[in-house]
Design a protein around this motif. Sequence first.
Motif, PDB file in Angstrom:
ATOM      1  N   ARG A  25       8.829   9.647  92.456  1.00 24.83           N
ATOM      2  CA  ARG A  25       8.346  10.858  91.783  1.00 24.83           C
ATOM      3  C   ARG A  25       8.515  10.789  90.270  1.00 24.83           C
ATOM      4  NH1 ARG A  25       9.012  16.204  95.427  1.00 24.83           N
ATOM      5  NH2 ARG A  25       8.909  15.239  97.499  1.00 24.83           N
ATOM      6  N   THR A  26       9.558  10.153  89.808  1.00 24.31           N
ATOM      7  CA  THR A  26       9.799  10.119  88.362  1.00 24.31           C
ATOM      8  C   THR A  26       8.891   9.119  87.662  1.00 24.31           C
ATOM      9  OG1 THR A  26      11.554   8.471  88.603  1.00 24.31           O
ATOM     10  CG2 THR A  26      12.205  10.794  88.653  1.00 24.31           C
ATOM     11  N   GLY A  27       8.471   8.068  88.379  1.00 27.10           N
ATOM     12  CA  GLY A  27       7.563   7.090  87.793  1.00 27.10           C
ATOM     13  C   GLY A  27       8.247   6.177  86.788  1.00 27.10           C
ATOM     14  N   SER A  28       7.449   5.372  86.135  1.00 24.79           N
ATOM     15  CA  SER A  28       7.973   4.351  85.224  1.00 24.79           C
ATOM     16  C   SER A  28       8.596   4.940  83.962  1.00 24.79           C
ATOM     17  CB  SER A  28       6.862   3.373  84.836  1.00 24.79           C
ATOM     18  OG  SER A  28       5.793   4.061  84.212  1.00 24.79           O
ATOM     19  N   HIS A  29       8.256   6.176  83.623  1.00 21.24           N
ATOM     20  CA  HIS A  29       8.802   6.801  82.412  1.00 21.24           C
ATOM     21  C   HIS A  29      10.017   7.676  82.700  1.00 21.24           C
ATOM     22  CE1 HIS A  29       5.529   5.266  80.031  1.00 21.24           C
ATOM     23  NE2 HIS A  29       4.654   5.787  80.870  1.00 21.24           N
ATOM     24  N   GLY A  30      10.392   7.792  83.960  1.00 16.68           N
ATOM     25  CA  GLY A  30      11.580   8.569  84.312  1.00 16.68           C
ATOM     26  C   GLY A  30      12.778   7.665  84.528  1.00 16.68           C
ATOM     27  N   ARG A  31      13.894   8.287  84.899  1.00 16.75           N
ATOM     28  CA  ARG A  31      15.126   7.522  85.150  1.00 16.75           C
ATOM     29  C   ARG A  31      15.905   8.201  86.270  1.00 16.75           C
ATOM     30  NH1 ARG A  31      20.585   7.089  83.145  1.00 16.75           N
ATOM     31  NH2 ARG A  31      21.253   4.897  83.111  1.00 16.75           N
ATOM     32  N   VAL A  32      16.398   7.410  87.198  1.00 14.85           N
ATOM     33  CA  VAL A  32      17.206   7.923  88.304  1.00 14.85           C
ATOM     34  C   VAL A  32      18.560   7.230  88.295  1.00 14.85           C
ATOM     35  CG1 VAL A  32      17.402   8.181  90.802  1.00 14.85           C
ATOM     36  CG2 VAL A  32      15.159   8.417  89.705  1.00 14.85           C
ATOM     37  N   THR A  33      19.619   8.024  88.403  1.00  9.68           N
ATOM     38  CA  THR A  33      20.982   7.510  88.460  1.00  9.68           C
ATOM     39  C   THR A  33      21.624   7.988  89.754  1.00  9.68           C
ATOM     40  OG1 THR A  33      21.205   7.608  86.050  1.00  9.68           O
ATOM     41  CG2 THR A  33      23.241   7.501  87.325  1.00  9.68           C
ATOM     42  N   GLY A  64      20.045   3.000  88.337  1.00  9.44           N
ATOM     43  CA  GLY A  64      21.375   2.932  87.734  1.00  9.44           C
ATOM     44  C   GLY A  64      22.422   3.471  88.687  1.00  9.44           C
ATOM     45  N   TRP A  65      23.214   2.593  89.273  1.00  7.05           N
ATOM     46  CA  TRP A  65      24.263   2.988  90.224  1.00  7.05           C
ATOM     47  C   TRP A  65      25.610   2.992  89.517  1.00  7.05           C
ATOM     48  CZ3 TRP A  65      21.774   4.790  94.190  1.00  7.05           C
ATOM     49  CH2 TRP A  65      20.573   4.210  94.617  1.00  7.05           C
ATOM     50  N   GLU A  66      26.355   4.081  89.664  1.00  6.85           N
ATOM     51  CA  GLU A  66      27.633   4.210  88.970  1.00  6.85           C
ATOM     52  C   GLU A  66      28.697   4.754  89.918  1.00  6.85           C
ATOM     53  OE1 GLU A  66      27.451   6.176  85.214  1.00  6.85           O
ATOM     54  OE2 GLU A  66      25.457   5.416  84.751  1.00  6.85           O
ATOM     55  N   GLN A  67      29.920   4.256  89.774  1.00  6.60           N
ATOM     56  CA  GLN A  67      31.025   4.741  90.590  1.00  6.60           C
ATOM     57  C   GLN A  67      31.687   5.921  89.890  1.00  6.60           C
ATOM     58  OE1 GLN A  67      33.790   1.722  91.781  1.00  6.60           O
ATOM     59  NE2 GLN A  67      34.936   3.072  93.144  1.00  6.60           N
ATOM     60  N   GLY A  68      31.915   6.981  90.636  1.00  7.26           N
ATOM     61  CA  GLY A  68      32.548   8.163  90.070  1.00  7.26           C
ATOM     62  C   GLY A  68      32.601   9.277  91.094  1.00  7.26           C
ATOM     63  N   VAL A  69      33.250  10.374  90.715  1.00  5.71           N
ATOM     64  CA  VAL A  69      33.419  11.507  91.626  1.00  5.71           C
ATOM     65  C   VAL A  69      32.682  12.725  91.098  1.00  5.71           C
ATOM     66  CG1 VAL A  69      35.618  10.675  92.512  1.00  5.71           C
ATOM     67  CG2 VAL A  69      35.587  12.197  90.525  1.00  5.71           C
ATOM     68  N   TYR A  74      29.164  12.329  82.360  1.00  2.00           N
ATOM     69  CA  TYR A  74      27.946  12.521  81.580  1.00  2.00           C
ATOM     70  C   TYR A  74      28.127  13.741  80.676  1.00  2.00           C
ATOM     71  CZ  TYR A  74      26.476   9.764  85.588  1.00  2.00           C
ATOM     72  OH  TYR A  74      26.408   8.806  86.565  1.00  2.00           O
ATOM     73  N   ALA A  75      27.387  13.718  79.570  1.00  4.50           N
ATOM     74  CA  ALA A  75      27.449  14.826  78.618  1.00  4.50           C
ATOM     75  C   ALA A  75      26.746  16.063  79.168  1.00  4.50           C
ATOM     76  CB  ALA A  75      26.798  14.405  77.296  1.00  4.50           C
ATOM     77  N   ASP A  76      27.058  17.198  78.588  1.00  7.59           N
ATOM     78  CA  ASP A  76      26.337  18.431  78.929  1.00  7.59           C
ATOM     79  C   ASP A  76      24.836  18.228  78.722  1.00  7.59           C
ATOM     80  OD1 ASP A  76      28.907  19.363  79.116  1.00  7.59           O
ATOM     81  OD2 ASP A  76      28.752  20.804  77.467  1.00  7.59           O
ATOM     82  N   ASP A  77      24.041  18.921  79.540  1.00 13.74           N
ATOM     83  CA  ASP A  77      22.581  18.985  79.339  1.00 13.74           C
ATOM     84  C   ASP A  77      21.937  17.594  79.340  1.00 13.74           C
ATOM     85  OD1 ASP A  77      23.265  21.659  78.934  1.00 13.74           O
ATOM     86  OD2 ASP A  77      23.142  21.501  76.764  1.00 13.74           O
ATOM     87  N   SER A  78      22.336  16.730  80.279  1.00 12.93           N
ATOM     88  CA  SER A  78      21.845  15.349  80.288  1.00 12.93           C
ATOM     89  C   SER A  78      20.653  15.115  81.209  1.00 12.93           C
ATOM     90  CB  SER A  78      22.969  14.393  80.723  1.00 12.93           C
ATOM     91  OG  SER A  78      24.005  14.369  79.778  1.00 12.93           O
ATOM     92  N   PHE A  79      20.503  15.936  82.268  1.00 16.29           N
ATOM     93  CA  PHE A  79      19.531  15.627  83.310  1.00 16.29           C
ATOM     94  C   PHE A  79      18.525  16.760  83.519  1.00 16.29           C
ATOM     95  CE2 PHE A  79      23.284  13.117  84.204  1.00 16.29           C
ATOM     96  CZ  PHE A  79      22.754  11.863  84.455  1.00 16.29           C
ATOM     97  N   ASP A  80      17.297  16.365  83.845  1.00 19.84           N
ATOM     98  CA  ASP A  80      16.269  17.349  84.191  1.00 19.84           C
ATOM     99  C   ASP A  80      16.484  17.908  85.590  1.00 19.84           C
ATOM    100  OD1 ASP A  80      14.410  17.001  81.822  1.00 19.84           O
ATOM    101  OD2 ASP A  80      14.446  14.943  82.586  1.00 19.84           O
ATOM    102  N   MET A 101      27.889  19.643  88.304  1.00 20.49           N
ATOM    103  CA  MET A 101      26.463  19.367  88.457  1.00 20.49           C
ATOM    104  C   MET A 101      25.624  20.321  87.612  1.00 20.49           C
ATOM    105  SD  MET A 101      25.968  18.237  92.470  1.00 20.49           S
ATOM    106  CE  MET A 101      27.009  19.431  93.291  1.00 20.49           C
ATOM    107  N   HIS A 102      26.053  21.559  87.557  1.00 18.66           N
ATOM    108  CA  HIS A 102      25.357  22.550  86.738  1.00 18.66           C
ATOM    109  C   HIS A 102      25.526  22.235  85.253  1.00 18.66           C
ATOM    110  CE1 HIS A 102      24.427  26.741  85.301  1.00 18.66           C
ATOM    111  NE2 HIS A 102      23.532  26.622  86.254  1.00 18.66           N
TER     112      HIS A 102
END
Length: 266
Positions: free
Chosen positions: A61-69, A89-94, A100-106, A127-128
């Motif tokens: 859905r995001t296509g070549s111009h999007g990013r999924v982590t 992009g796979w990352e280990q964490g809880v 991640y910084a505030d306001d990072s994801f759509d 998450m919010h």
Amino acid sequence: MTESDLQNEIAGARAYENLHVPALFKQWCNPVLDAADINPGDNVLDVGCGTGILAREAVSRTGSHGRVTGLDPGPGMLAVARELAPNIGWEQGVAESLPYADDSFDAVVSQFGLMFFQDKAGAIREMHRVLKPGGRLAVAVWDSLEHMTAFPESVAILREHAGDAAAAALSAPFVLGDKSELVTLFHSAGVASPEITTLVGQGRFPSLQAMMEADLRGWLPVMGIHLSEEQIQTILGIAEIRLADYVTADGEMVFEAPAHIVSSTK
């Protein structure tokens, strides 16, 4: 973690990907991604990604111009996720402390992980936090055990023949099924207007034995419950009788599996 421990985790993750994902989890990807309103070019985070089925579907859905982590605490799950989709992009964490910084994801999504987070309200708050203003959050959890089919009988069999701890471990995925409690949880995390949609999915395993072995040899050890071979064989024999109504003419194990999708806009 020793190399042997890691290899055991990877083996378990592969079994999860090969059996549980097609039997239970893949079907929920589109409803969750629809609830998150993911579009081409979006930056998406999948929290508690496991072996990555939801993240992999999000890429389409995001296509070549999007990013999924994808983020998960389990190195075994992440190792399999990287094998299947090295472009993500796979990352280990809880979930309770997202790196991640505030306001990072759509959009932020999480599929059947919230039930196992140590601090559920804290995870929702995180998450919010990382959502951009106007971004969408979508979280899937299973309905209550009493609204499932097949699983209540499986839990009863375990309680009778393996004890309360084993029954509690198999019941654990269904602890957030009460919708009023779910709304209260999201409110406590600062989500003012969560929307809950309940849909009825379907569990479909190759056989009754495949489903029971996945739980007895796969899920229970993950939850710290290790049964003897004698116990496993006893439970398998009893399940063949008491769960026979869910076995189709061609031998598949099929049952209804309802879930809630909680969504909100920041």
